[in-house]
Design a protein around this motif. Sequence first.
Motif, PDB file in Angstrom:
ATOM      1  N   VAL A  58       0.813  -1.218   0.000  1.00 39.31           N
ATOM      2  CA  VAL A  58       0.000   0.000   0.000  1.00 39.31           C
ATOM      3  C   VAL A  58       0.849   1.271   0.000  1.00 39.31           C
ATOM      4  O   VAL A  58       0.356   2.369   0.238  1.00 39.31           O
ATOM      5  CB  VAL A  58      -0.993   0.023   1.189  1.00 39.31           C
ATOM      6  N   GLY A  59       2.147   1.109  -0.232  1.00 43.03           N
ATOM      7  CA  GLY A  59       3.016   2.267  -0.396  1.00 43.03           C
ATOM      8  C   GLY A  59       3.511   2.897   0.884  1.00 43.03           C
ATOM      9  O   GLY A  59       3.814   4.091   0.908  1.00 43.03           O
ATOM     10  N   LEU A  60       3.625   2.099   1.962  1.00 41.24           N
ATOM     11  CA  LEU A  60       4.144   2.605   3.228  1.00 41.24           C
ATOM     12  C   LEU A  60       5.391   1.821   3.625  1.00 41.24           C
ATOM     13  O   LEU A  60       5.476   0.614   3.366  1.00 41.24           O
ATOM     14  CB  LEU A  60       3.097   2.478   4.339  1.00 41.24           C
ATOM     15  N   PRO A  61       6.372   2.473   4.270  1.00 45.75           N
ATOM     16  CA  PRO A  61       7.600   1.773   4.681  1.00 45.75           C
ATOM     17  C   PRO A  61       7.369   0.909   5.913  1.00 45.75           C
ATOM     18  O   PRO A  61       6.466   1.183   6.713  1.00 45.75           O
ATOM     19  CB  PRO A  61       8.568   2.924   4.990  1.00 45.75           C
ATOM     20  N   PRO A  62       8.198  -0.125   6.107  1.00 49.01           N
ATOM     21  CA  PRO A  62       8.024  -1.033   7.253  1.00 49.01           C
ATOM     22  C   PRO A  62       8.137  -0.343   8.608  1.00 49.01           C
ATOM     23  O   PRO A  62       7.562  -0.839   9.587  1.00 49.01           O
ATOM     24  CB  PRO A  62       9.150  -2.059   7.058  1.00 49.01           C
ATOM     25  N   ASP A  63       8.858   0.794   8.702  1.00 48.46           N
ATOM     26  CA  ASP A  63       9.002   1.433  10.014  1.00 48.46           C
ATOM     27  C   ASP A  63       7.697   2.052  10.514  1.00 48.46           C
ATOM     28  O   ASP A  63       7.604   2.472  11.668  1.00 48.46           O
ATOM     29  CB  ASP A  63      10.130   2.460  10.011  1.00 48.46           C
ATOM     30  N   PHE A  64       6.658   2.067   9.663  1.00 46.96           N
ATOM     31  CA  PHE A  64       5.339   2.526  10.104  1.00 46.96           C
ATOM     32  C   PHE A  64       4.713   1.537  11.086  1.00 46.96           C
ATOM     33  O   PHE A  64       3.737   1.879  11.756  1.00 46.96           O
ATOM     34  CB  PHE A  64       4.408   2.743   8.912  1.00 46.96           C
ATOM     35  N   LEU A  65       5.255   0.323  11.175  1.00 44.83           N
ATOM     36  CA  LEU A  65       4.699  -0.671  12.088  1.00 44.83           C
ATOM     37  C   LEU A  65       4.714  -0.189  13.534  1.00 44.83           C
ATOM     38  O   LEU A  65       3.844  -0.565  14.327  1.00 44.83           O
ATOM     39  CB  LEU A  65       5.480  -1.984  11.973  1.00 44.83           C
ATOM     40  N   ASP A  66       5.654   0.646  13.873  1.00 47.35           N
ATOM     41  CA  ASP A  66       5.781   1.093  15.255  1.00 47.35           C
ATOM     42  C   ASP A  66       5.167   2.469  15.489  1.00 47.35           C
ATOM     43  O   ASP A  66       5.365   3.074  16.546  1.00 47.35           O
ATOM     44  CB  ASP A  66       7.254   1.095  15.669  1.00 47.35           C
ATOM     45  N   ARG A  67       4.379   2.946  14.530  1.00 45.02           N
ATOM     46  CA  ARG A  67       3.662   4.200  14.711  1.00 45.02           C
ATOM     47  C   ARG A  67       2.233   3.919  15.193  1.00 45.02           C
ATOM     48  O   ARG A  67       1.737   2.802  15.103  1.00 45.02           O
ATOM     49  CB  ARG A  67       3.627   5.001  13.404  1.00 45.02           C
ATOM     50  N   TYR A  68       1.595   4.995  15.660  1.00 44.17           N
ATOM     51  CA  TYR A  68       0.212   4.944  16.112  1.00 44.17           C
ATOM     52  C   TYR A  68      -0.649   5.797  15.176  1.00 44.17           C
ATOM     53  O   TYR A  68      -0.140   6.690  14.483  1.00 44.17           O
ATOM     54  CB  TYR A  68       0.101   5.437  17.557  1.00 44.17           C
ATOM     55  N   PRO A  69      -1.966   5.517  15.132  1.00 46.86           N
ATOM     56  CA  PRO A  69      -2.821   6.246  14.186  1.00 46.86           C
ATOM     57  C   PRO A  69      -2.696   7.761  14.271  1.00 46.86           C
ATOM     58  O   PRO A  69      -2.736   8.446  13.240  1.00 46.86           O
ATOM     59  CB  PRO A  69      -4.230   5.770  14.570  1.00 46.86           C
ATOM     60  N   HIS A  70      -2.521   8.324  15.491  1.00 49.49           N
ATOM     61  CA  HIS A  70      -2.451   9.781  15.596  1.00 49.49           C
ATOM     62  C   HIS A  70      -1.193  10.352  14.938  1.00 49.49           C
ATOM     63  O   HIS A  70      -1.103  11.561  14.707  1.00 49.49           O
ATOM     64  CB  HIS A  70      -2.523  10.217  17.070  1.00 49.49           C
ATOM     65  N   GLN A  71      -0.223   9.492  14.638  1.00 51.86           N
ATOM     66  CA  GLN A  71       1.007   9.936  13.978  1.00 51.86           C
ATOM     67  C   GLN A  71       0.905   9.875  12.459  1.00 51.86           C
ATOM     68  O   GLN A  71       1.874  10.193  11.770  1.00 51.86           O
ATOM     69  CB  GLN A  71       2.185   9.072  14.454  1.00 51.86           C
ATOM     70  N   LEU A  72      -0.251   9.473  11.942  1.00 48.70           N
ATOM     71  CA  LEU A  72      -0.437   9.307  10.496  1.00 48.70           C
ATOM     72  C   LEU A  72      -1.443  10.313   9.956  1.00 48.70           C
ATOM     73  O   LEU A  72      -2.347  10.755  10.664  1.00 48.70           O
ATOM     74  CB  LEU A  72      -0.926   7.890  10.187  1.00 48.70           C
ATOM     75  N   SER A  73      -1.286  10.653   8.690  1.00 45.86           N
ATOM     76  CA  SER A  73      -2.285  11.479   8.003  1.00 45.86           C
ATOM     77  C   SER A  73      -3.502  10.627   7.668  1.00 45.86           C
ATOM     78  O   SER A  73      -3.482   9.394   7.799  1.00 45.86           O
ATOM     79  CB  SER A  73      -1.686  12.051   6.721  1.00 45.86           C
ATOM     80  N   GLY A  74      -4.573  11.282   7.205  1.00 40.19           N
ATOM     81  CA  GLY A  74      -5.780  10.538   6.830  1.00 40.19           C
ATOM     82  C   GLY A  74      -5.512   9.539   5.717  1.00 40.19           C
ATOM     83  O   GLY A  74      -5.983   8.395   5.762  1.00 40.19           O
ATOM     84  N   GLY A  75      -4.738   9.956   4.723  1.00 36.98           N
ATOM     85  CA  GLY A  75      -4.425   9.044   3.627  1.00 36.98           C
ATOM     86  C   GLY A  75      -3.594   7.868   4.080  1.00 36.98           C
ATOM     87  O   GLY A  75      -3.793   6.733   3.634  1.00 36.98           O
ATOM     88  N   GLN A  76      -2.636   8.112   4.992  1.00 33.85           N
ATOM     89  CA  GLN A  76      -1.809   7.021   5.513  1.00 33.85           C
ATOM     90  C   GLN A  76      -2.649   6.063   6.354  1.00 33.85           C
ATOM     91  O   GLN A  76      -2.453   4.844   6.287  1.00 33.85           O
ATOM     92  CB  GLN A  76      -0.665   7.601   6.340  1.00 33.85           C
ATOM     93  N   ARG A  77      -3.568   6.606   7.124  1.00 37.97           N
ATOM     94  CA  ARG A  77      -4.457   5.734   7.910  1.00 37.97           C
ATOM     95  C   ARG A  77      -5.285   4.841   6.991  1.00 37.97           C
ATOM     96  O   ARG A  77      -5.472   3.652   7.284  1.00 37.97           O
ATOM     97  CB  ARG A  77      -5.393   6.573   8.771  1.00 37.97           C
ATOM     98  N   GLN A  78      -5.790   5.397   5.902  1.00 37.33           N
ATOM     99  CA  GLN A  78      -6.595   4.584   5.002  1.00 37.33           C
ATOM    100  C   GLN A  78      -5.739   3.523   4.309  1.00 37.33           C
ATOM    101  O   GLN A  78      -6.203   2.414   4.049  1.00 37.33           O
ATOM    102  CB  GLN A  78      -7.305   5.468   3.971  1.00 37.33           C
ATOM    103  N   ARG A  79      -4.477   3.835   4.026  1.00 34.39           N
ATOM    104  CA  ARG A  79      -3.572   2.824   3.478  1.00 34.39           C
ATOM    105  C   ARG A  79      -3.367   1.686   4.476  1.00 34.39           C
ATOM    106  O   ARG A  79      -3.316   0.509   4.095  1.00 34.39           O
ATOM    107  CB  ARG A  79      -2.227   3.458   3.101  1.00 34.39           C
ATOM    108  N   VAL A  80      -3.262   2.025   5.765  1.00 31.94           N
ATOM    109  CA  VAL A  80      -3.134   0.985   6.793  1.00 31.94           C
ATOM    110  C   VAL A  80      -4.405   0.147   6.846  1.00 31.94           C
ATOM    111  O   VAL A  80      -4.351  -1.089   6.968  1.00 31.94           O
ATOM    112  CB  VAL A  80      -2.839   1.615   8.169  1.00 31.94           C
ATOM    113  N   ALA A  81      -5.568   0.799   6.747  1.00 29.06           N
ATOM    114  CA  ALA A  81      -6.832   0.061   6.757  1.00 29.06           C
ATOM    115  C   ALA A  81      -6.915  -0.893   5.566  1.00 29.06           C
ATOM    116  O   ALA A  81      -7.412  -2.018   5.685  1.00 29.06           O
ATOM    117  CB  ALA A  81      -8.007   1.038   6.733  1.00 29.06           C
ATOM    118  N   ILE A  82      -6.417  -0.454   4.422  1.00 29.50           N
ATOM    119  CA  ILE A  82      -6.395  -1.327   3.244  1.00 29.50           C
ATOM    120  C   ILE A  82      -5.416  -2.476   3.461  1.00 29.50           C
ATOM    121  O   ILE A  82      -5.703  -3.630   3.128  1.00 29.50           O
ATOM    122  CB  ILE A  82      -6.042  -0.519   1.976  1.00 29.50           C
ATOM    123  N   ALA A  83      -4.247  -2.174   4.048  1.00 31.39           N
ATOM    124  CA  ALA A  83      -3.278  -3.229   4.347  1.00 31.39           C
ATOM    125  C   ALA A  83      -3.870  -4.270   5.290  1.00 31.39           C
ATOM    126  O   ALA A  83      -3.648  -5.476   5.134  1.00 31.39           O
ATOM    127  CB  ALA A  83      -2.016  -2.616   4.955  1.00 31.39           C
TER     128      ALA A  83
END
Length: 248
Positions: free
Chosen positions: A123-148
């Motif tokens: 979904v176009g996100l780097p692996p280091d996003f695994l240790d982030r929390y939703p509040h650290q992501l933009s709306g588009g990044q959150r939706q990419r995580v939801a798709i993942a």
Amino acid sequence: MKALSVEKMSIRFGSVTVLPEVSFEVAAGECFGLVGESGSGKSTVLRCASLLLSSWQGEVRIGGVPVREMPLMERCRTLQMVFQDPYGSLHPRHSIRSVLSEPLRIHGLDDREARMAQALEDVGLPPDFLDRYPHQLSGGQRQRVAIARALILEPAVLLLDEPTSALDVSVQAEILNLLARLREERSFTYLMVSHDLAVIDHMCDRFAVMQAGEIVEVLPRDAIPSNQADAPYARELIGASLTYERAL
């Protein structure tokens, strides 16, 4: 790649009939859209098909198998859903690692780190996003995580409930292109709800126009530019969308 069929789906909430009787077919690998004004029953169809709502009548089949007869684990591996609100669909206290590892743990899948990293990469996100929390992501990044999260169990069918309506216009295009690419690469079958005919035109092979819980007409995507609808409501809906686009 599996076909999806909805036959005589109906549901009532108290004394209100929300879906009188809805039937349609989605071919294997097809993106089929549901479009209509707010309250027309589009999202209710998805919630019934996924059994988030269970008190409906009728039948939904995936690959010829009724979803009610699928064991829970099999159904979750076959059918996944992406929700409208990327701010509400992720738990604020759960890291992305937790979000993605939970379905793998439940289903007893191994190589979890590799699977999670691959899901983010898809979904176009780097692996280091695994240790982030939703509040650290933009709306588009959150939706990419939801798709993942929806992809990580490798389902055959994805239900998409207005997956871009809560996002900025520039981000909407990125998410739609991502979904289109994933369908081409993975041969997913999509059932997509949208109130935006431009999204339907971009994503879907065919679409159904809904009004007051009923399908008034099923049309190919090619019917949008020249407004080839026969049903009066469908013609009005497409005409209003075309008028708005020309005014931009």
